[in-house]
Design an enzyme around this catalytic site. Structure first.
Site, PDB file in Angstrom:
ATOM      1  N   ASN A  56      -6.665   0.373   0.450  1.00 39.60           N
ATOM      2  CA  ASN A  56      -5.967   0.773  -0.770  1.00 39.60           C
ATOM      3  C   ASN A  56      -6.372  -0.106  -1.973  1.00 39.60           C
ATOM      4  O   ASN A  56      -5.681  -0.154  -2.984  1.00 39.60           O
ATOM      5  CB  ASN A  56      -4.449   0.659  -0.557  1.00 39.60           C
ATOM      6  CG  ASN A  56      -3.650   1.766  -1.214  1.00 39.60           C
ATOM      7  OD1 ASN A  56      -2.468   1.916  -0.950  1.00 39.60           O
ATOM      8  ND2 ASN A  56      -4.269   2.540  -2.062  1.00 39.60           N
ATOM      9  N   THR A 106       0.829  -1.209   0.000  1.00 42.01           N
ATOM     10  CA  THR A 106       0.000   0.000   0.000  1.00 42.01           C
ATOM     11  C   THR A 106       0.865   1.261   0.000  1.00 42.01           C
ATOM     12  O   THR A 106       2.080   1.194   0.171  1.00 42.01           O
ATOM     13  CB  THR A 106      -0.920   0.049   1.243  1.00 42.01           C
ATOM     14  OG1 THR A 106      -0.091   0.231   2.400  1.00 42.01           O
ATOM     15  CG2 THR A 106      -1.731  -1.233   1.398  1.00 42.01           C
ATOM     16  N   CYS A 107       0.182   2.418  -0.131  1.00 34.43           N
ATOM     17  CA  CYS A 107       0.926   3.680  -0.219  1.00 34.43           C
ATOM     18  C   CYS A 107       1.236   4.277   1.147  1.00 34.43           C
ATOM     19  O   CYS A 107       1.680   5.422   1.235  1.00 34.43           O
ATOM     20  CB  CYS A 107       0.140   4.674  -1.062  1.00 34.43           C
ATOM     21  SG  CYS A 107       0.241   4.250  -2.785  1.00 34.43           S
ATOM     22  N   ASP A 108       0.967   3.549   2.219  1.00 33.73           N
ATOM     23  CA  ASP A 108       1.186   4.073   3.562  1.00 33.73           C
ATOM     24  C   ASP A 108       2.533   3.577   4.107  1.00 33.73           C
ATOM     25  O   ASP A 108       2.831   2.378   4.023  1.00 33.73           O
ATOM     26  CB  ASP A 108       0.044   3.568   4.460  1.00 33.73           C
ATOM     27  CG  ASP A 108       0.059   4.230   5.819  1.00 33.73           C
ATOM     28  OD1 ASP A 108       1.028   4.956   6.119  1.00 33.73           O
ATOM     29  OD2 ASP A 108      -0.892   4.005   6.578  1.00 33.73           O
TER      30      ASP A 108
END
Ligand SMILES: Cc1ncc(COP(=O)(O)O)c(C=O)c1O
Length: 381
Positions: free
Chosen positions: A368, A329-331
């Protein structure tokens, strides 16, 4: 490691990744080990640890009882008994299911009442609710006990103070309910066995005080979960804890008292293995960093919720270098480990983590847009 690397590789080739593999032979072994070392204790599998219906089915067939803490969990267990004749089904619910969430919504109590279940409670408001919405339930008072050193602490949220326990037992009695016994939870992955000793002593004191104050209907003690899974060599073996519990239970409680436990992690942790693929590779702050297609919003959710580190291992060998491993994910929170000793991996190479069966896939999300890992069951028998 319960499954060979060759088998895991074959499963990944067949089903793709990310994969969450459940070994049912290991589930059966863990249940047998629990029963072997604690033959006087009835194990109620805590379904929340991993509520996959196939896991519940295997443990049901192997003779486990169940701790459920929501209606959907109750329904997963009930699925296995719905075709039993009514009397047999009702006996199963009474003898082998405990609804072990001390706080229950009125709608839940109304739904539960026709099943005449055993439920836990820990406060006066809950007595009023149960008396009104589930008057046919049997009660088990959850007391607050030390959770010192447990990996996951539970006593800040649940449990009556031992000093008010008998008042709460008598209050339930006055409300027309029957308190069958006591329960506690020493905290999950408890490696400090003193927690159990103190909890048993507190329970015995409450039993004694209840009798002195005229309440002699209790005949059950639920020693909860907390039994440590063997994540690494520092975890003291279960048989040591079992020997201690056997000695103390014998010393503090008469034979007639029925002893229950609610193991979750112990039964399912070692039965789960995750397999993921490397989908990206970068050098960050001078450190080799891998991006894999499973992460802390998914099978590795225990990193966040369970305060656990799952070592990430490679299928291929080679000189190891401390490497960061991130989820897809982008986290940036989606970090599985910052110094996993890994060889030089290429895109599409496989990695795996063992002992990831408890509180992992159970709290996987769709964050996401990435779905939870595919689940594959092996050795279902
Ligand atoms: C009431 C109750 N029983 C049993 C369990 C299972 O505990 P463990 O997985 O530590 O055995 C939990 C875990 O949170 C729980 O809340």
């Amino acid at each position: 490691m319960t499954l060979s690397l060759t088998r895991l590789k074959r499963l990944a080739a067949e089903y793709g990744t990310p994969l969450f593999v459940v070994d049912h032979a290991e589930l059966r072994r863990n249940l047998a080990e629990f029963k072997k070392h604690l033959p006087q204790v009835q194990p109620y599998y805590a379904v929340k640890a991993n509520s996959d219906p196939a896991i519940v089915r295997t443990l049901y067939k192997a003779g486990a009882s169940f701790d459920v803490a929501s209606m959907p969990e109750f329904d997963i267990v009930h699925e296995n008994i719905k075709r039993l004749p009514p009397k047999q089904r009702q006996d199963y619910i009474w003898d082998k299911i405990i609804y072990a969430n001390p706080i229950k919504a009125p709608e839940t109590l109304m739904e539960l009442d026709p099943y005449k279940p055993l439920v836990t409670y820990d406060n006066a408001e809950e007595i009023r609710k149960i008396a009104r919405y589930a008057p046919h339930a049997g009660l088990c008072l959850r007391i607050r006990v030390p959770n010192t050193g447990a990996m996951v602490e539970l006593s800040s949220k649940f449990g009556a103070a031992p000093g008010e326990a008998v008042d709460l037992i008598l209050a339930a009695d006055r409300a027309g309910l029957t308190v069958e016994g006591l329960s506690f939870h020493v905290g999950s992955q408890t490696t400090n066995f003193d927690n159990y000793l103190q909890a048993l002593q507190l329970s015995a004191n409450i039993y004694k005080e209840a009798k002195l104050r005229g309440y002699a209907k209790m005949n059950l003690l639920d020693i909860g979960g907390g039994f440590p899974a063997p994540y690494d060599a520092t975890v003291r073996p279960f048989r040591e804890l079992a020997a201690l519990l056997t000695r103390e239970l014998k010393r503090l409680f008469p034979k007639e008292v029925q002893i229950l436990a609610e193991p979750g992690r112990f039964l399912v942790a070692t039965a789960g293995t995750s397999v993921a693929s490397v989908i990206g590779k970068a050098e960050r702050d001078g450190k080799r960093s891998y991006y894999i297609n499973d992460g802390v919003y998914h099978t590795y959710s225990g990193v966040i919720f369970d305060h656990l580190h799952y070592p990430v291992k490679a299928f291929k060998s080679g000189p190891a270098q401390p490497s960061a491993v991130f989820g897809p994910t982008c986290d940036a929170l989606d970090t599985i480990g910052l110094s996993e000793p890994l060889p030089d991996l290429k895109l599409s190479d496989l990695v795996y983590s063992e002992n990831i069966g408890a509180y992992s896939h159970a709290s996987s999300t769709w964050f996401n847009g990435f779905p939870p890992a595919r689940v594959v069951h092996v050795n279902q028998g």
